[in-house]
Design a protein around this motif. Structure first.
Motif, PDB file in Angstrom:
ATOM      1  N   TRP A  86     -36.136 -51.470 -30.303  1.00 37.36           N
ATOM      2  CA  TRP A  86     -37.148 -50.355 -30.309  1.00 37.36           C
ATOM      3  C   TRP A  86     -37.866 -49.649 -31.124  1.00 37.36           C
ATOM      4  O   TRP A  86     -38.257 -48.932 -31.488  1.00 37.36           O
ATOM      5  CB  TRP A  86     -35.589 -49.169 -30.537  1.00 37.36           C
ATOM      6  N   LYS A 123     -38.855 -55.617 -20.234  1.00 37.25           N
ATOM      7  CA  LYS A 123     -38.357 -54.576 -20.933  1.00 37.25           C
ATOM      8  C   LYS A 123     -38.157 -54.253 -22.024  1.00 37.25           C
ATOM      9  O   LYS A 123     -37.304 -54.424 -22.780  1.00 37.25           O
ATOM     10  CB  LYS A 123     -36.832 -55.213 -20.469  1.00 37.25           C
ATOM     11  N   CYS A 172     -36.973 -55.629 -39.013  1.00 34.91           N
ATOM     12  CA  CYS A 172     -35.951 -56.454 -38.428  1.00 34.91           C
ATOM     13  C   CYS A 172     -36.351 -57.258 -40.534  1.00 34.91           C
ATOM     14  O   CYS A 172     -35.677 -57.595 -41.492  1.00 34.91           O
ATOM     15  CB  CYS A 172     -36.447 -57.193 -37.864  1.00 34.91           C
ATOM     16  N   GLU A 175     -34.794 -49.152 -24.188  1.00 35.37           N
ATOM     17  CA  GLU A 175     -35.063 -47.783 -24.049  1.00 35.37           C
ATOM     18  C   GLU A 175     -34.029 -46.762 -24.855  1.00 35.37           C
ATOM     19  O   GLU A 175     -34.421 -45.501 -24.777  1.00 35.37           O
ATOM     20  CB  GLU A 175     -33.303 -47.585 -22.760  1.00 35.37           C
ATOM     21  N   GLY A 206     -37.642 -56.288 -25.369  1.00 33.93           N
ATOM     22  CA  GLY A 206     -38.015 -55.553 -26.427  1.00 33.93           C
ATOM     23  C   GLY A 206     -37.176 -54.993 -27.211  1.00 33.93           C
ATOM     24  O   GLY A 206     -35.564 -54.461 -27.166  1.00 33.93           O
ATOM     25  N   GLY A 209     -33.577 -58.350 -30.765  1.00 31.89           N
ATOM     26  CA  GLY A 209     -32.589 -57.448 -30.617  1.00 31.89           C
ATOM     27  C   GLY A 209     -31.660 -58.220 -31.907  1.00 31.89           C
ATOM     28  O   GLY A 209     -32.194 -58.753 -32.791  1.00 31.89           O
ATOM     29  N   SER A 210     -30.593 -57.481 -31.865  1.00 28.72           N
ATOM     30  CA  SER A 210     -29.560 -57.788 -32.754  1.00 28.72           C
ATOM     31  C   SER A 210     -28.771 -59.375 -32.583  1.00 28.72           C
ATOM     32  O   SER A 210     -28.263 -59.601 -31.443  1.00 28.72           O
ATOM     33  CB  SER A 210     -28.612 -56.786 -32.563  1.00 28.72           C
ATOM     34  N   LEU A 245     -34.017 -61.943 -34.362  1.00 23.98           N
ATOM     35  CA  LEU A 245     -32.719 -61.054 -34.653  1.00 23.98           C
ATOM     36  C   LEU A 245     -33.208 -60.324 -35.967  1.00 23.98           C
ATOM     37  O   LEU A 245     -34.257 -60.489 -36.392  1.00 23.98           O
ATOM     38  CB  LEU A 245     -31.387 -62.479 -34.144  1.00 23.98           C
ATOM     39  N   GLY A 246     -32.148 -60.199 -36.333  1.00 18.94           N
ATOM     40  CA  GLY A 246     -32.234 -59.846 -37.750  1.00 18.94           C
ATOM     41  C   GLY A 246     -30.938 -60.411 -38.864  1.00 18.94           C
ATOM     42  O   GLY A 246     -30.873 -61.454 -38.859  1.00 18.94           O
ATOM     43  N   GLU A 290     -26.753 -55.681 -41.643  1.00 18.76           N
ATOM     44  CA  GLU A 290     -27.798 -56.096 -41.973  1.00 18.76           C
ATOM     45  C   GLU A 290     -27.921 -53.681 -41.834  1.00 18.76           C
ATOM     46  O   GLU A 290     -27.386 -53.449 -41.064  1.00 18.76           O
ATOM     47  CB  GLU A 290     -28.723 -55.892 -40.598  1.00 18.76           C
TER      48      GLU A 290
HETATM   49  P1  NAD Z   1     -30.550 -54.274 -29.261  1.00 17.39           P
HETATM   50  O1  NAD Z   1     -30.074 -55.987 -29.305  1.00 17.39           O
HETATM   51  O2  NAD Z   1     -29.298 -53.312 -29.637  1.00 17.39           O
HETATM   52  O3  NAD Z   1     -30.527 -54.454 -27.269  1.00 17.39           O
HETATM   53  C1  NAD Z   1     -32.396 -54.901 -27.720  1.00 17.39           C
HETATM   54  C2  NAD Z   1     -32.370 -55.287 -26.287  1.00 17.39           C
HETATM   55  O4  NAD Z   1     -31.623 -55.290 -25.983  1.00 17.39           O
HETATM   56  C3  NAD Z   1     -33.264 -53.712 -25.848  1.00 17.39           C
HETATM   57  O5  NAD Z   1     -33.490 -53.515 -25.354  1.00 17.39           O
HETATM   58  C4  NAD Z   1     -31.038 -53.529 -25.579  1.00 17.39           C
HETATM   59  O6  NAD Z   1     -31.880 -52.556 -23.845  1.00 17.39           O
HETATM   60  C5  NAD Z   1     -31.086 -54.461 -24.932  1.00 17.39           C
HETATM   61  N1  NAD Z   1     -29.692 -55.087 -24.820  1.00 17.39           N
HETATM   62  C6  NAD Z   1     -28.645 -53.868 -25.720  1.00 17.39           C
HETATM   63  N2  NAD Z   1     -26.982 -54.353 -25.432  1.00 17.39           N
HETATM   64  C7  NAD Z   1     -27.478 -55.674 -24.374  1.00 17.39           C
HETATM   65  C8  NAD Z   1     -26.209 -55.601 -23.351  1.00 17.39           C
HETATM   66  N3  NAD Z   1     -25.143 -55.684 -23.529  1.00 17.39           N
HETATM   67  N4  NAD Z   1     -26.795 -56.445 -22.174  1.00 17.39           N
HETATM   68  C9  NAD Z   1     -28.180 -57.035 -22.759  1.00 17.39           C
HETATM   69  N5  NAD Z   1     -28.871 -56.147 -22.734  1.00 17.39           N
HETATM   70  C10 NAD Z   1     -28.830 -54.841 -24.085  1.00 17.39           C
HETATM   71  O7  NAD Z   1     -31.392 -54.124 -30.879  1.00 17.39           O
HETATM   72  P2  NAD Z   1     -32.086 -53.018 -31.401  1.00 17.39           P
HETATM   73  O8  NAD Z   1     -30.359 -52.077 -31.466  1.00 17.39           O
HETATM   74  O9  NAD Z   1     -32.840 -52.640 -29.895  1.00 17.39           O
HETATM   75  O10 NAD Z   1     -32.780 -52.991 -32.839  1.00 17.39           O
HETATM   76  C11 NAD Z   1     -32.777 -53.644 -33.895  1.00 17.39           C
HETATM   77  C12 NAD Z   1     -31.841 -54.596 -33.805  1.00 17.39           C
HETATM   78  O11 NAD Z   1     -33.043 -55.942 -33.698  1.00 17.39           O
HETATM   79  C13 NAD Z   1     -31.678 -55.579 -35.577  1.00 17.39           C
HETATM   80  O12 NAD Z   1     -30.674 -56.833 -35.826  1.00 17.39           O
HETATM   81  C14 NAD Z   1     -33.115 -55.842 -35.920  1.00 17.39           C
HETATM   82  O13 NAD Z   1     -32.816 -57.156 -37.503  1.00 17.39           O
HETATM   83  C15 NAD Z   1     -33.701 -57.144 -34.638  1.00 17.39           C
HETATM   84  N6  NAD Z   1     -35.056 -56.930 -34.812  1.00 17.39           N
HETATM   85  C16 NAD Z   1     -35.098 -58.209 -35.187  1.00 17.39           C
HETATM   86  C17 NAD Z   1     -36.644 -58.611 -35.230  1.00 17.39           C
HETATM   87  C18 NAD Z   1     -37.532 -60.409 -35.018  1.00 17.39           C
HETATM   88  O14 NAD Z   1     -38.771 -59.690 -34.460  1.00 17.39           O
HETATM   89  N7  NAD Z   1     -36.559 -60.841 -35.092  1.00 17.39           N
HETATM   90  C19 NAD Z   1     -37.852 -57.129 -34.711  1.00 17.39           C
HETATM   91  C20 NAD Z   1     -36.788 -55.891 -34.680  1.00 17.39           C
HETATM   92  C21 NAD Z   1     -35.427 -55.942 -34.293  1.00 17.39           C
END
Ligand code: NAD
Length: 455
Positions: free
Chosen positions: A113, A137, A243, A140, A111, A187-188, A210-211, A331
């Motif tokens: 955050w 997961k 997002c 954090e 997930g 996530g990203s 993603l975003g 973004e």
């Molecule tokens: P992130 O990619 O930093 O983290 C997402 C998840 O990946 C977390 O659980 C984190 O622990 C894990 N993670 C981080 N770095 C990692 C690595 N190097 N290796 C393995 N796992 C790792 O994203 P974020 O900051 O939590 O969220 C923001 C991004 O998510 C934005 O780009 C947003 O647009 C996107 N987002 C998309 C949606 C959607 O439904 N499409 C929803 C919410 C957020």
């Protein structure tokens, strides 16, 4: 228990076929809803600690949407999980053909955050509905919410069926080194690529949520006041950490002054002060610093107040922005709204096409031709006409990105499909055995085959 041991126990439980029973799945979904309901106040407290988010907003943008997805799955699951008859072509006559949905197995859900409950539990609902076991997961970064989810699930579900693992990069990296039957990541884009590569090692199917930079296009033939009202709500909900938030505005230059004035009016009217519980904090100092560095003081039309101690950034409108500005490079994911004007629709379309395919797009117009033109000329995950964000709340609309903004989708039936494999079956009786495909091959058979196979 180590991750490997938990996963092995989930494989064993999955292989017992218990999760394939529809009544079992429905029972688990109802149980999930009831434990969330019974723990609403703890969940609201946790999210308040992470974001200073009000109960109203937690309910409308997190818990209420999870209840929607559970209710939809409970109601429709018997139908979704039915085998579906499809037509059989003449060459296979007298067979029957059907499609049998089956669960994939042990699923990993990672997930983000920004909506910590929704983005963890809604995919879990879909995975459970489809008959899988789940390792979840949460992020954090929203640490209190992550702990609350872990407590909620791990105290109420056996770890060989549904288990929450807390942690950051190292824990996720370890999880990703293990074989799963499905990986669902929110996530990203940068981390999405890491997840995709890890999944490739085992050919695990992947959904990437993603975003991206989601545009709002304001034409000169819409209700400008209502557009401003809807856009202000959508952009500054969760302080822009959404997002599918409108990332930037493309506005017809003939109405830009009037429109930006209305945006300002609604920002004032909705009172996004720190003291108002309807306005949340920036999640952490790192994001606060990233966002404040994006505010070009020369382009501020309204807002621009920041307070590091409170992690507060006031709703900020930037005027006369161009694609070359720093704010347009990535973004935003915060409460800063840049406005770019256009002199004709073609110019707006060219600008959108210069950027990667966005997760969402919002079109504000009362003109049918303009609406259709914009809908057809560029690609985006999903969106709304004369509205923003609300498409996610309709469980009949699949939710997901395209290209850089993601691959795959979920929400309602789409979520069930995302966590299922659809087995295609051709079922032939023994009472007829045409010899057409067997030796000896003859010219008569060939001409018949040619007729049957369309040449
Ligand atoms: P992130 O990619 O930093 O983290 C997402 C998840 O990946 C977390 O659980 C984190 O622990 C894990 N993670 C981080 N770095 C990692 C690595 N190097 N290796 C393995 N796992 C790792 O994203 P974020 O900051 O939590 O969220 C923001 C991004 O998510 C934005 O780009 C947003 O647009 C996107 N987002 C998309 C949606 C959607 O439904 N499409 C929803 C919410 C957020």
């Amino acid at each position: 228990m180590s991750y490997k041991a938990t996963i092995t126990s989930q494989i064993d439980f999955f292989n017992s076929n218990k999760t394939k029973d529809i009544a079992f799945r429905i029972e688990q979904l109802k149980k999930l809803k009831s434990i969330i309901k019974n723990n609403e106040s703890e969940l609201c407290e946790a999210i308040y600690r992470d974001f200073k988010k009000s109960e109203f907003e937690t309910y409308t943008s997190e818990l209420g949407l999870i209840y929607f997805s559970i209710d939809s799955a409970v109601k429709h699951l018997p139908k979704w999980s039915n085998r579906k008859r499809v037509n059989t072509n003449l060459i296979n006559w007298p067979a029957r053909s059907y499609i049998v949905p089956e669960p994939l197995g042990v699923c990993l859900i990672i997930g983000a955050w920004n909506y910590p409950f929704l983005l963890s539990l809604a995919p879990a609902v879909a995975a459970i509905a489809a008959g899988n076991t789940v390792i979840l997961k949460p992020s954090e970064t929203a640490s209190a919410s992550s702990a609350a989810i872990a407590k909620l699930i791990n105290e109420n579900f056996p770890s060989n069926y549904f288990n929450v693992v807390e942690g950051g990069i190292s824990e996720t990296t370890e999880l990703l080194s293990i074989k799963f039957d499905k990986i669902f990541f929110t996530g990203s884009s940068a981390v999405g690529k890491i997840v995709y590569q890890a999944a490739a090692k085992y050919l695990a199917p992947v959904t990437l949520e993603l975003g991206g930079k989601s545009p709002a296009i304001i034409t000169n033939n819409c209700d400008l006041k209502k557009t401003a009202k809807r856009l202000v709500w959508a952009k500054f909900l969760n302080a822009g950490q959404t997002c599918i938030a409108p990332d930037y505005v493309l506005v017809d230059e003939t109405v830009k002054e009037e429109f930006i004035g209305y945006l300002k009016d609604y920002i004032i009217k909705f009172d996004y002060s720190f003291e108002n519980n309807n306005y949340v904090q920036i999640i952490n100092n790192k994001n606060f610093q990233r966002l404040t560095a994006l505010i070009d003081k020369n382009k501020i039309y309204y807002g621009g107040e920041t307070n590091l101690e409170k992690r507060f950034i006031s709703p900020t409108l930037l005027k006369d922005v161009t694609l070359d500005d720093k704010i347009m490079k990535d973004e935003i994911f915060g409460p800063i709204l840049p406005l770019i004007s256009y002199s004709n629709l073609e110019e707006a379309i060219v600008k959108i096409k210069l950027l990667p395919k966005p997760l969402a797009c919002y079109i504000f117009t009362n003109n049918k031709n303009i609406r259709d033109k914009l809908l057809n000329q560029f690609s985006f995950g999903g969106g709304a006409i004369n509205e923003a964000l609300m498409h996610i709340s309709n469980t009949n609309l699949p939710f997901g990105g395209v290209g850089d903004s993601g691959t795959g989708s979920y929400n309602g039936k789409a979520g069930f499909a995302t966590f299922s494999h659809f087995k295609s079956i051709l079922h032939k009786p023994f009472w007829l055995e045409p010899n057409l495909k067997y030796s000896p091959i003859t010219n008569t058979k060939l001409s018949l085959i040619k007729r049957l196979m369309g040449s």
